[in-house]
Write a protein that holds these residues in place. Structure first.
Motif, PDB file in Angstrom:
ATOM      1  N   ASP A 110       3.223 -11.719  -1.391  1.00  0.00           N
ATOM      2  CA  ASP A 110       2.280 -10.948  -2.196  1.00  0.00           C
ATOM      3  C   ASP A 110       3.109 -10.329  -3.311  1.00  0.00           C
ATOM      4  OD1 ASP A 110      -0.387 -11.055  -0.541  1.00  0.00           O
ATOM      5  OD2 ASP A 110       1.033 -10.399   1.191  1.00  0.00           O
ATOM      6  N   CYS A 111       4.655 -10.115  -2.874  1.00  0.00           N
ATOM      7  CA  CYS A 111       5.301  -9.538  -4.028  1.00  0.00           C
ATOM      8  C   CYS A 111       6.537 -10.052  -3.845  1.00  0.00           C
ATOM      9  CB  CYS A 111       5.095  -8.046  -4.191  1.00  0.00           C
ATOM     10  SG  CYS A 111       5.610  -7.278  -2.524  1.00  0.00           S
ATOM     11  N   LEU A 112       7.446  -9.921  -4.903  1.00  0.00           N
ATOM     12  CA  LEU A 112       8.989 -10.193  -4.787  1.00  0.00           C
ATOM     13  C   LEU A 112       9.739  -8.847  -4.788  1.00  0.00           C
ATOM     14  CD1 LEU A 112      11.557 -11.991  -4.719  1.00  0.00           C
ATOM     15  CD2 LEU A 112      11.170 -12.093  -7.161  1.00  0.00           C
ATOM     16  N   ALA A 113      10.426  -8.503  -3.766  1.00  0.00           N
ATOM     17  CA  ALA A 113      11.169  -6.923  -3.755  1.00  0.00           C
ATOM     18  C   ALA A 113      12.734  -7.345  -4.269  1.00  0.00           C
ATOM     19  CB  ALA A 113      11.093  -6.397  -2.608  1.00  0.00           C
ATOM     20  N   THR A 114      13.344  -6.443  -4.911  1.00  0.00           N
ATOM     21  CA  THR A 114      14.748  -6.649  -5.301  1.00  0.00           C
ATOM     22  C   THR A 114      15.359  -5.390  -4.923  1.00  0.00           C
ATOM     23  OG1 THR A 114      14.749  -6.263  -7.514  1.00  0.00           O
ATOM     24  CG2 THR A 114      14.246  -8.321  -7.174  1.00  0.00           C
ATOM     25  N   GLY A 115      16.643  -5.255  -5.014  1.00  0.00           N
ATOM     26  CA  GLY A 115      17.579  -4.034  -4.844  1.00  0.00           C
ATOM     27  C   GLY A 115      17.748  -3.414  -6.191  1.00  0.00           C
ATOM     28  N   HIS A 116      17.285  -3.629  -7.189  1.00  0.00           N
ATOM     29  CA  HIS A 116      17.667  -3.008  -8.568  1.00  0.00           C
ATOM     30  C   HIS A 116      17.282  -1.484  -8.636  1.00  0.00           C
ATOM     31  CE1 HIS A 116      17.358  -7.336 -10.112  1.00  0.00           C
ATOM     32  NE2 HIS A 116      18.399  -6.774 -10.786  1.00  0.00           N
ATOM     33  N   TYR A 117      18.077  -0.904  -9.308  1.00  0.00           N
ATOM     34  CA  TYR A 117      17.795   0.707  -9.276  1.00  0.00           C
ATOM     35  C   TYR A 117      16.964   1.016 -10.742  1.00  0.00           C
ATOM     36  CZ  TYR A 117      21.360   1.741  -5.953  1.00  0.00           C
ATOM     37  OH  TYR A 117      21.882   1.691  -4.720  1.00  0.00           O
ATOM     38  N   VAL A 118      15.755   0.440 -10.315  1.00  0.00           N
ATOM     39  CA  VAL A 118      14.682   0.726 -11.588  1.00  0.00           C
ATOM     40  C   VAL A 118      13.348   0.876 -10.896  1.00  0.00           C
ATOM     41  CG1 VAL A 118      14.094  -2.017 -11.609  1.00  0.00           C
ATOM     42  CG2 VAL A 118      13.794  -0.606 -13.617  1.00  0.00           C
ATOM     43  N   ARG A 119      12.549   1.636 -11.691  1.00  0.00           N
ATOM     44  CA  ARG A 119      11.229   2.151 -11.007  1.00  0.00           C
ATOM     45  C   ARG A 119      10.083   1.323 -11.409  1.00  0.00           C
ATOM     46  NH1 ARG A 119      10.658   8.070 -11.735  1.00  0.00           N
ATOM     47  NH2 ARG A 119      12.206   7.474 -13.821  1.00  0.00           N
ATOM     48  N   SER A 131      20.318  -5.685   0.927  1.00  0.00           N
ATOM     49  CA  SER A 131      20.152  -5.654   2.275  1.00  0.00           C
ATOM     50  C   SER A 131      19.503  -4.520   2.507  1.00  0.00           C
ATOM     51  CB  SER A 131      21.667  -5.630   2.937  1.00  0.00           C
ATOM     52  OG  SER A 131      22.417  -6.788   2.510  1.00  0.00           O
ATOM     53  N   VAL A 132      19.674  -3.148   2.105  1.00  0.00           N
ATOM     54  CA  VAL A 132      18.990  -1.889   2.486  1.00  0.00           C
ATOM     55  C   VAL A 132      17.514  -2.275   2.075  1.00  0.00           C
ATOM     56  CG1 VAL A 132      18.596   0.098   2.084  1.00  0.00           C
ATOM     57  CG2 VAL A 132      20.859  -0.447   2.702  1.00  0.00           C
ATOM     58  N   THR A 133      17.222  -2.741   0.971  1.00  0.00           N
ATOM     59  CA  THR A 133      15.722  -3.188   0.539  1.00  0.00           C
ATOM     60  C   THR A 133      15.207  -3.982   1.846  1.00  0.00           C
ATOM     61  OG1 THR A 133      16.411  -3.116  -1.651  1.00  0.00           O
ATOM     62  CG2 THR A 133      14.471  -4.248  -1.068  1.00  0.00           C
ATOM     63  N   ALA A 134      15.776  -5.079   2.081  1.00  0.00           N
ATOM     64  CA  ALA A 134      15.014  -5.628   3.317  1.00  0.00           C
ATOM     65  C   ALA A 134      14.966  -4.983   4.615  1.00  0.00           C
ATOM     66  CB  ALA A 134      15.810  -7.127   3.483  1.00  0.00           C
ATOM     67  N   ALA A 135      16.011  -4.273   4.963  1.00  0.00           N
ATOM     68  CA  ALA A 135      16.074  -3.329   6.120  1.00  0.00           C
ATOM     69  C   ALA A 135      14.839  -2.401   6.016  1.00  0.00           C
ATOM     70  CB  ALA A 135      17.284  -2.726   6.174  1.00  0.00           C
ATOM     71  N   LEU A 136      14.635  -1.444   4.869  1.00  0.00           N
ATOM     72  CA  LEU A 136      13.597  -0.625   4.886  1.00  0.00           C
ATOM     73  C   LEU A 136      12.273  -1.239   4.920  1.00  0.00           C
ATOM     74  CD1 LEU A 136      14.966   1.553   1.775  1.00  0.00           C
ATOM     75  CD2 LEU A 136      14.743   2.386   4.246  1.00  0.00           C
ATOM     76  N   ASP A 148       5.820  -7.805   6.354  1.00  0.00           N
ATOM     77  CA  ASP A 148       6.346  -9.435   6.576  1.00  0.00           C
ATOM     78  C   ASP A 148       7.373  -9.936   5.693  1.00  0.00           C
ATOM     79  OD1 ASP A 148       6.492 -12.081   7.422  1.00  0.00           O
ATOM     80  OD2 ASP A 148       4.528 -12.802   6.750  1.00  0.00           O
ATOM     81  N   VAL A 149       8.725  -9.801   6.081  1.00  0.00           N
ATOM     82  CA  VAL A 149       9.704  -9.938   5.122  1.00  0.00           C
ATOM     83  C   VAL A 149      10.248 -11.317   5.282  1.00  0.00           C
ATOM     84  CG1 VAL A 149      11.982  -8.848   4.280  1.00  0.00           C
ATOM     85  CG2 VAL A 149      10.106  -7.159   5.080  1.00  0.00           C
ATOM     86  N   VAL A 150      10.567 -12.163   4.125  1.00  0.00           N
ATOM     87  CA  VAL A 150      11.424 -13.224   3.896  1.00  0.00           C
ATOM     88  C   VAL A 150      12.641 -12.816   3.208  1.00  0.00           C
ATOM     89  CG1 VAL A 150      11.275 -15.696   3.511  1.00  0.00           C
ATOM     90  CG2 VAL A 150       9.443 -14.349   4.701  1.00  0.00           C
ATOM     91  N   GLY A 151      13.791 -13.030   3.389  1.00  0.00           N
ATOM     92  CA  GLY A 151      14.934 -13.121   2.677  1.00  0.00           C
ATOM     93  C   GLY A 151      15.415 -14.331   2.104  1.00  0.00           C
ATOM     94  N   ILE A 152      15.684 -14.173   0.729  1.00  0.00           N
ATOM     95  CA  ILE A 152      16.116 -15.534   0.093  1.00  0.00           C
ATOM     96  C   ILE A 152      17.339 -15.080  -0.774  1.00  0.00           C
ATOM     97  CG2 ILE A 152      15.509 -17.031  -1.949  1.00  0.00           C
ATOM     98  CD1 ILE A 152      12.722 -17.208  -0.934  1.00  0.00           C
ATOM     99  N   THR A 153      18.246 -16.199  -0.486  1.00  0.00           N
ATOM    100  CA  THR A 153      19.652 -15.915  -1.237  1.00  0.00           C
ATOM    101  C   THR A 153      19.683 -17.321  -2.297  1.00  0.00           C
ATOM    102  OG1 THR A 153      20.588 -14.608   0.678  1.00  0.00           O
ATOM    103  CG2 THR A 153      22.021 -15.620  -1.169  1.00  0.00           C
TER     104      THR A 153
END
Length: 381
Positions: free
Chosen positions: A131-140, A26-31, A38-43
């Motif tokens: 253009d990319c897929l973002a997740t909330g994983h703690y990895v760099r 959720s914080v990932t999407a908010a940031l 241009d954010v699209v959320g998928i569950t």
């Protein structure tokens, strides 16, 4: 260059965010929305439409889908729920059951990342023009001197999830982004409060989503009726000490609830023999593992030298990385020789390989097909 590495304004960069309903995604999407992307959320609906999983600390349940939808509405971003239940059952749940029947100890969360999330979901993100897929994983993720994207451990060592992402391929790393990798968990929750997210203080997921109350044996019985076959419990010399009702009830390193008593020294499960339906027990020293053979490998580093490469390796998610040497193995696998034997290594777990100097960069990994015991009696078996 924007913060995600694209040479265009954020508003012209579409990012699909995998939203589990928890605070991290959720914080990932908010940031990202705050930065103007241009954010699209998928569950993903993965299991039984949330009906069979009504427990605290389980991901992918009905409440989580509701939470993800509410967060998306508060952020003003589109949100979609995709029904991946059938592929999740086939690729994750059934593999989980079969692995236990083979005498292994599986990690379904890794398999889920490897198949459903970073394969199927990534393809869906591309279909949506992301253009990319973002997740909330703690990895760099960063880009190395050779221009290739690299996978690195998260800054928060207590939350680092790189072990669970070893199977992420180079092509997938190129497409993925991990905005939380450089943050501590406390910072993420603070962002959640700043955004006024209803999930800011939501507890983290702890259990496997399709294993209610941790009763994995019930899941196996449901998926593979008749798989519970009784057999013998024997010591390392083959002496029968008792009987069991199915090897799936045992894991390597287990001490409690084995089903034998009256022994002078504590006994541990040191080996499972599914063909003979035998549970082999022995002293703790018999749990020492000298090397592991790894299958289904994913290698992200340079070509391995003929004499192997010094590395650090994690052979359990809860254990620190330890020095080892990795060699090319048979059939595209890897052979990892540990500098110092480790305890309680089981087939079905993952061996994740990091650079030797800092144990920061993920060089690859694979599934442990065989753990080579340091005890000659078990190593020869």
């Amino acid at each position: 260059m924007n913060s995600l590495g694209f040479d265009r304004p954020p508003a012209e960069t579409r990012v699909v965010v995998a939203m589990s309903g928890g605070v991290d995604s959720s914080v990932t999407a908010a940031l990202l929305a705050e930065q103007g992307y241009d954010v699209v959320g998928i569950t993903l609906q993965l299991y039984d439409h949330g009906v069979a999983v009504q427990k605290k600390g389980a991901c992918c349940a009905g409440q989580d889908i509701h939470d993800a939808r509410r967060v998306s509405e508060s952020l003003g971003i589109p949100h979609y729920v995709l029904d991946y239940e059938s592929r999740f059952k086939e690729q994750v749940m059934e593999d989980f059951a079969d692995s236990y029947i083979r005498g292994e100890t599986p990690i379904p969360c890794v398999r889920c990342n490897q198949t459903v999330k970073f394969k199927d979901l990534l393809e869906t993100a591309r279909d949506l023009g992301a253009d990319c897929l973002a997740t909330g994983h703690y990895v760099r993720r960063d880009v190395g001197p050779d221009g290739r994207a690299r996978l690195l451990r998260g800054v928060d060592t207590g939350r680092d999830q790189s072990y669970f992402l070893f199977a992420t391929t180079q092509a997938q790393i190129d497409f993925l982004r991990f905005p939380l990798g450089g943050m501590e968990k406390s910072e993420v929750r603070a962002h959640g409060e700043r955004f006024g997210l209803t999930v800011a203080d939501k507890p983290d997921s702890q259990d496997i989503c399709f294993v209610p109350q941790g009763r994995y044996v019930d899941v196996i019985e449901r998926l593979r009726p008749g798989a519970m076959e009784a057999g013998e419990i024997v010591d390392m010399d083959g002496t029968v000490l008792g009987s069991h009702e199915g090897i799936v009830r045992y894991t390597i390193g287990q001490r409690r609830g084995i089903g034998v008593g009256g022994q002078d020294t504590p006994l541990y499960v040191v080996k499972l023999d599914p063909a003979a339906k035998r549970v082999i027990v022995g002293p703790r020293d018999a749990l020492r593992t000298a090397a592991v053979h790894v299958r289904e490998t994913n290698w992200l580093g340079d070509a391995l030298p003929d004499d192997g490469l010094p590395v650090q390796v994690k052979i359990r998610s809860t254990r620190p990385a330890v020095p080892a040497r990795v060699h090319s193995g048979e059939d595209g696998g890897l052979h990892i020789v540990l500098d110092v034997p480790e305890y309680g290594v089981s087939a079905g777990q993952a061996a994740v390989i990091y650079d030797a100097e800092t144990a920061t960069r993920v060089l690859g990994g694979g599934w442990i097909g065989k753990a080579v015991s340091a005890d000659p009696r078990l190593a020869a078996a």
